[in-house]
Every structure is written in structure tokens, then in C-alpha cells.
Design a protein around this motif. Structure first.
Motif, PDB file in Angstrom:
ATOM      1  N   THR A 161      -0.718   4.215   1.152  1.00  0.00           N
ATOM      2  CA  THR A 161      -1.508   5.090   2.004  1.00  0.00           C
ATOM      3  C   THR A 161      -0.888   5.140   3.404  1.00  0.00           C
ATOM      4  N   SER A 162      -1.264   6.140   4.185  1.00  0.00           N
ATOM      5  CA  SER A 162      -0.780   6.245   5.555  1.00  0.00           C
ATOM      6  C   SER A 162      -1.318   5.076   6.371  1.00  0.00           C
ATOM      7  N   GLY A 191       3.537   4.308   2.383  1.00  0.00           N
ATOM      8  CA  GLY A 191       3.009   5.243   3.361  1.00  0.00           C
ATOM      9  C   GLY A 191       4.026   6.257   3.842  1.00  0.00           C
ATOM     10  N   ASP A 217      -4.231   5.622   8.583  1.00  0.00           N
ATOM     11  CA  ASP A 217      -5.541   5.836   7.966  1.00  0.00           C
ATOM     12  C   ASP A 217      -6.155   4.463   7.676  1.00  0.00           C
ATOM     13  N   THR A 268       0.832  -1.197   0.000  1.00  0.00           N
ATOM     14  CA  THR A 268       0.000   0.000   0.000  1.00  0.00           C
ATOM     15  C   THR A 268       0.873   1.256   0.000  1.00  0.00           C
ATOM     16  N   GLN A 289      -7.444   0.131  -0.098  1.00  0.00           N
ATOM     17  CA  GLN A 289      -6.378  -0.182  -1.050  1.00  0.00           C
ATOM     18  C   GLN A 289      -5.966  -1.644  -0.968  1.00  0.00           C
ATOM     19  N   ALA A 342      -8.433   4.065   4.412  1.00  0.00           N
ATOM     20  CA  ALA A 342      -7.685   4.129   3.149  1.00  0.00           C
ATOM     21  C   ALA A 342      -6.868   2.856   2.943  1.00  0.00           C
ATOM     22  N   CYS A 343      -6.246   2.353   4.011  1.00  0.00           N
ATOM     23  CA  CYS A 343      -5.440   1.132   3.892  1.00  0.00           C
ATOM     24  C   CYS A 343      -6.315  -0.075   3.571  1.00  0.00           C
TER      25      CYS A 343
END
Length: 619
Positions: A35-36, A531, A39, A33, A46, A42-43
Motif C-alpha cells: 500500500t502507499s 508501495g 496512506d 506492505t 495491512q 491502509a498501511c
């Protein structure tokens, strides 16, 4: 190892959640991933996209304890929605984070370069043997408690060495070498064995495909000597995006898969993570098709060194072989002579398409029976039988040859005709094996004719052609056998979409550049993002490419953060590295020139830096 006949390396099985790796399991596909990791939504979203695309493991960066703890929430949310795919925590710099992550992820990746050793400074350090041994004891003292946590939680680990993040300690003793990368890994592996912890996967990666392939070959050799059979994770770091990312990844990973090495792969593209999965799947499936192929009775040449191959010695024929760069041969059988000036083939085979006004600067190849001494206009020809060789006075002759066709008569004829360039062809299910067998037979017979590899396909999708041709050429290039490449793609059924000839030419040049044996364009060493990435990677890469793609031979590193940044792009001419949220640092070689530039100004500043050092030319 049998370099002519395909079979997968025997490895131990590693338990990773409900998806084991190694042993008799298929080659696993994974991504990461970007993404942060704090988060959760969002993770999760994804990760689902990666799994839906076919990903079998999902990796997430875990910069700190908060990110490691949030893996619990991400894991729970995925399981609640029926996604049972194992999660992998990616840890750098802080072993405490690994301890926490081991409680919530099915696998934890640690980097030997920064697990206990301090962050690299590119400084040379002097150690006595006792001081060095003390450093190893420090590693053991910190690593064993982590292994105990993993045992208690049934968590697997990946020991992931990156060329760009070797510690100063390893660099000082071993240098920037495959031996140093392997030893960095083996220090940790020996502790795992001593502690009877066997759920271990290993990776050794680099953005340089040659270093990556040679190092993994050496690692497999060293493990075999020490009785270890751990599975291997393969990948080319910072491979880039688009055509470059696909070709570079397929060449490096494919060269190893073709020798049976590799139990899981990650194709690192500077694109959406789910875009990596189909590329990796196509690559793995293409290589595995070679299982149970007809036996190839090759004989390894005594001078060949698999772990440190050198270029095969050949006699130069014009600009082919010897010390010359490998050539690109193209086909234009329909009379279409449209070329991209940046990727102009060295020779163009036109078959029986004679022209009274050939394109200036192009060397044409015609069928042997048409040659009538056109030394200036048609200086080269293709033949398939020895009588044409002896009866023709052309200064350059191409002879198509198969491994099984290299009989005593042909060998005897070639000894009298060093001006013949051989074009290897094969219809064997393991084309690479036959091509290697042919090259080794030439060496065994003392023949130094240059060797061009004819790779034929019937693809309608450019991506498929890029993946397959790069994978087929990878080991041939790394082994030092390639004096040229001839890509030929024919459409299948009538109505199939043909791949443009110029795209085929570009692919051939891209393969040679990915294998580090001929440069024809700007090279970008760009990470896939995670991330930790501190700016909009994809749009930045596009902007930098738009401004610099005409600077042939220049290497530009585009890195999301400092984990691999300065190290992985150490051989780049210029570097663009995330330094903080929305802040960029610019490098020339390993030297940081300017820090913390606002992201909106950084691309222009990079161009200014290149221009200031005299490396920028107008289009």
C-alpha cells in the motif's frame, strides 16, 4: 562448514525493536506492505494482517521524505492497537530519506547499489585506483552520519544488495558476478565495523536461484575470513506467484537454510503480503526439524568446490547423466496412466503393473524379478540387490541405494556396471546430508554412475509438497549432483486426500526449472509489489500468463517499478515495467522498446512485441 550435518551458523544478535534477530533467536519471518506509505489507514490495516498471519517484521517502502515521516503515524497507530511488531523502512536512491526514516522505524534497509552511487545506466565506467578509492570515501562521508542517527535512535539497518540494482561502478570493476554483489555489500559492512555499529543485517538477493545461493555462500565465507558474524536475511526476488513462486522461493531459500545460513526470511510472492507468511513459516519449520539429527560421517570429495560447484562428472546411460538434462521419474502404481502432455515424465515406475499395451512414448520401469527381456516394451527395471544387476541384460537398470548401503561389495559391483543408474533413497531426518554423503562417496570412489534422487512424502496439501520437495532438492541441484528427480507421495491414513499424480509431475519439472537445470515452461520474473508499484500487479500477471503460458523457454519480467525492474530482469527475453502511475514501459532484454504505454493497452502491446520478434506461437 560441515555440508553433511545440519547446524545453524553462529551469528551476532541484532536489536530490532523488541524482536531481536540472530544469535540464539529463532528464524524470523517477515513481509512487506504493498500500500502507499502515505496512506496511514491502509498501511496499518495491512500490517495488522501480516502480523496476525505470523509476521515478525513489517517492511514499508519509503520513496521520499513524506513517506518516511508518515512512518511515525503508522507506528503510533499500530502501537496504540497493541501491535508492537518492528517496522522496517525500505529506502532506495535518496540517503536523506534513510536519515528521516531512522527516527521512526526500528530498522532501515538501504541498497548499496543506489545509496550514494547514481542510478545505473548499464554503462561501463573506467576508474583508476585513486578514483575508485575516492568513490569509497564518498560512501563513507555520506554513510557515517546515517549510522550516527541510527545509534542515537537505537535503529538497526539492513544492507540489502539486489542483483538487479548493482551500480555501474561495481558492474564496471567486478562484472555481473557474485564477487561484485559481495563486494557491494562488504564496502558498507567494513564502514559499520570501523564505526563500531553492529546492529546490522545483510541480504543479497536475486531472481536467479543459482546466483542467489552461490552469492550468499560466498558472502558468508568472506565475512568469516574478516571476522564478521552479522545475521543474514534470505529471499529470492521476483519469485512470482502460485506454484512458481513457492517452488522457486523454497528451492533458493531452502538450499541456504539447509546449510545453517539465514536468520530471517521473506518469501516474495506476487500475491497479498499476508499470503507470504505461512509459506515462509512452513519452510523455516521444515528445515529446523533437522536439529540434533544422528551424525552423518560424510567425506567431502577433493574435486568439489562449495563456493563454485560444477556438475558431477557421470557416464551417460541413454538420456540420463553425462551432458543430458536431468530426467523426471514418476510413479504410477495404481494403473492410472493420465499425464499432462507438457510435463510428461521421462520414466514411469509401475512396479508390478505390467501392461500389454503401454502408452506410446513412455519408458516404463518394472520390478527386476518381472523382467524377461522385454527390451522394446519394458526397457528399464528397478533392482535393490546386486544379483539382479549381474543376471540381467537390460540396457538400462535402476538400483535403489542408500548411503550406508554403499559398501565395498556394492562399490566393486558398480565399477563393472556403468550402465546402472543409482536411485538414492534415505529415511534419515537430514535426508539432504545423507544424499550429499552418498554423492561424495561416489566421487571419492571414482564411480560415475548417474544419480537420481528419490524424494518421498506423505502430504495431503499441494503447497506442503511443493515447499518440502523444492527445499530438499535445492542444495543437491546447486551442488551439481542431480541427474534426475523421482518424487513420490503416498497418502497417510485411509481417507486422506491424495495429491493428483499430474500435480506431482508438474512439481518435479518446476523444481528443475527453478534450479535452472531444465526448462519446461514459460518463466515469469514477477515482483511481489510494494508501495512503489504503479499498476494492478496481480491481475496483470494473470493476463500475461493467460496469453503466454504456452511459450516454453521464454522468460518474461513483470516488474512494478524501476527499482529492480531493468536489472533484475536483465536475463529475461521481454520485460513489462511500471513507468508511472498507470503507465508501462516494454523491454526486450535490457533495451527499452516503448515507454509510457497506457496500462489498459500494455499487455496487448507486449504480445505484439513478442510476436514481432518471432517468439510467439499459437497454442
Amino acid at each position: 562448514m560441515d555440508i553433511f550435518n545440519y547446524s545453524r551458523r553462529e551469528t551476532s544478535e541484532v536489536n530490532i525493536g523488541a524482536t531481536p534477530m540472530g544469535g540464539s533467536n529463532p528464524i524470523r519471518i517477515q513481509s512487506m506492505t504493498n500500500t502507499s506509505t502515505q496512506d496511514t489507514d491502509a498501511c496499518v490495516a495491512q500490517a495488522k494482517r501480516i502480523v496476525d498471519a505470523g509476521g515478525e517484521y513489517v517492511r514499508l517502502t519509503t520513496q521520499g521524505v513524506k513517506e518516511a515521516e508518515n512512518l511515525m503515524n503508522i507506528n503510533a497507530a499500530l502501537r496504540q492497537d497493541g501491535y508492537m511488531t518492528p517496522l522496517v523502512a525500505d529506502v532506495h536512491f535518496n540517503p536523506k530519506v534513510a536519515d528521516v526514516a531512522a527516527q521512526y522505524a526500528e530498522k532501515v534497509r538501504i541498497n548499496p547499489g543506489n545509496y550514494v552511487d547514481s542510478a545505473r545506466t548499464f554503462k561501463h565506467l573506467e576508474y583508476t585506483d585513486e578514483e575508485y578509492a575516492q568513490e569509497l570515501r564518498k560512501i563513507r562521508d555520506r554513510f557515517v552520519p546515517f549510522l550516527n542517527i541510527c545509534k542515537a535512535n537505537h535503529t538497526a539497518i539492513r544492507i540489502g544488495v539486489n542483483h538487479g540494482s548493482l551500480s555501474d561502478r561495481i558492474m564496471s570493476r567486478y562484472g555481473d558476478t557474485p564477487e561484485g554483489m559481495v563486494e557491494s555489500c562488504m564496502e558498507f559492512l567494513r564502514i559499520c565495523v570501523a564505526e563500531q555499529f553492529m546492529d546490522v543485517v545483510i541480504s543479497i538477493k536475486a531472481s536467479n536461484t543459482v546466483i542467489m545461493v552461490k552469492t550468499v555462500r560466498l558472502l558468508a565465507h568472506i565475512m568469516e575470513k574478516e571476522g564478521m558474524h552479522f545475521p543474514l536475511h534470505l529471499g529470492v526476488t521476483e519469485a512470482g506467484d502460485g506454484e512458481d513462486g513457492r517452488i522457486k522461493s523454497a528451492l533458493g531459500i531452502g538450499a541456504l537454510l539447509a546449510d545453517g545460513l539465514g536468520d530471517t526470511i521473506r518469501v516474495s510472492l506476487s500475491e497479498a503480503p499476508e499470503a507470504e507468511i505461512p509459506v515462509a513459516r512452513k519452510l523455516a519449520d521444515y528445515i529446523v526439524q533437522r536439529r540434533n539429527h544422528p551424525y552423518i560421517p560424510g567425506a567431502v570429495a577433493p574435486e568439489f568446490q562449495y563456493l563454485s560447484p560444477e556438475r558431477r562428472a557421470t557416464t551417460a546411460v541413454r538420456n540420463i547423466g553425462g551432458e543430458n538434462l536431468p530426467v523426471v521419474v514418476a510413479a504410477r502404481l495404481d494403473g492410472n496412466m493420465d499425464f499432462n502432455p507438457q510435463f510428461m515424465p521421462d520414466y514411469v515406475y509401475v512396479g508390478r503393473q505390467l501392461s500389454e499395451s503401454p502408452t506410446e512414448g513412455i519408458q516404463y520401469i518394472i520390478d527386476a524379478d518381472l523382467w524377461e527381456g522385454q527390451a522394446n516394451t519394458w526397457p528399464a527395471f528397478k533392482g535393490e540387490q546386486l544379483p539382479f544387476i549381474s543376471g540381467c541384460s537390460a540396457s538400462l537398470k535402476f538400483l535403489f541405494i542408500t548411503y550406508m548401503g554403499l559398501n565395498d561389495e556394492v562399490i566393486a559391483g558398480l565399477k563393472y556396471h556403468p550402465e546402472v543408474v543409482l536411485v538414492a533413497q534415505s529415511n534419515h531426518p537430514n535426508r539432504l546430508g545423507e544424499y550429499r554423503a552418498l554423492a561424495h562417496q561416489l566421487m571419492n570412489e571414482g564411480l560415475k554412475n548417474p544419480l537420481v534422487f528419490f524424494q518421498h512424502y506423505a502430504e495431503t496439501e499441494t503447497e506442503n509438497l511443493q515447499i518440502k520437495s523444492a527445499a530438499d532438492m535445492g542444495a543437491l541441484i546447486i551442488d551439481g549432483l542431480c541427474d534426475g528427480i523421482f518424487l513420490f507421495n503416498q497418502t497417510g491414513k485411509e481417507g486422506d486426500k491424495a495429491i493428483d499424480d499430474k500435480v506431482i509431475d508438474t512439481t518435479a519439472f518446476g523444481i528443475l526449472q527453478a534450479g535452472r537445470i531444465r526448462t519446461s515452461k514459460t518463466e515469469y520474473i514477477s515482483c511481489p509489489g510494494c508501495g512503489r508499484t504503479l499498476y494492478d500487479l496481480e491481475s496483470t500477471i494473470a493476463r500475461i500468463k493467460q496469453a503466454t503460458s504456452h511459450l516454453k523457454g521464454l522468460k518474461i519480467g513483470i516488474m512494478g517499478c524501476i527499482v529492480n525492474g531493468p536489472g533484475e530482469m536483465a536475463d529475461a527475453d521481454y520485460g513489462y515495467v511500471g513507468a508511472g502511475r498507470g503507465k508501462i514501459s516494454l523491454y526486450k532484454k535490457k533495451e527499452c522498446i516503448e515507454k509510457n504505454i497506457p496500462e489498459e493497452e500494455a499487455v496487448e502491446k507486449l504480445i505484439e512485441l513478442i510476436r514481432k520478434n518471432g517468439d510467439y506461437t499459437e497454442r
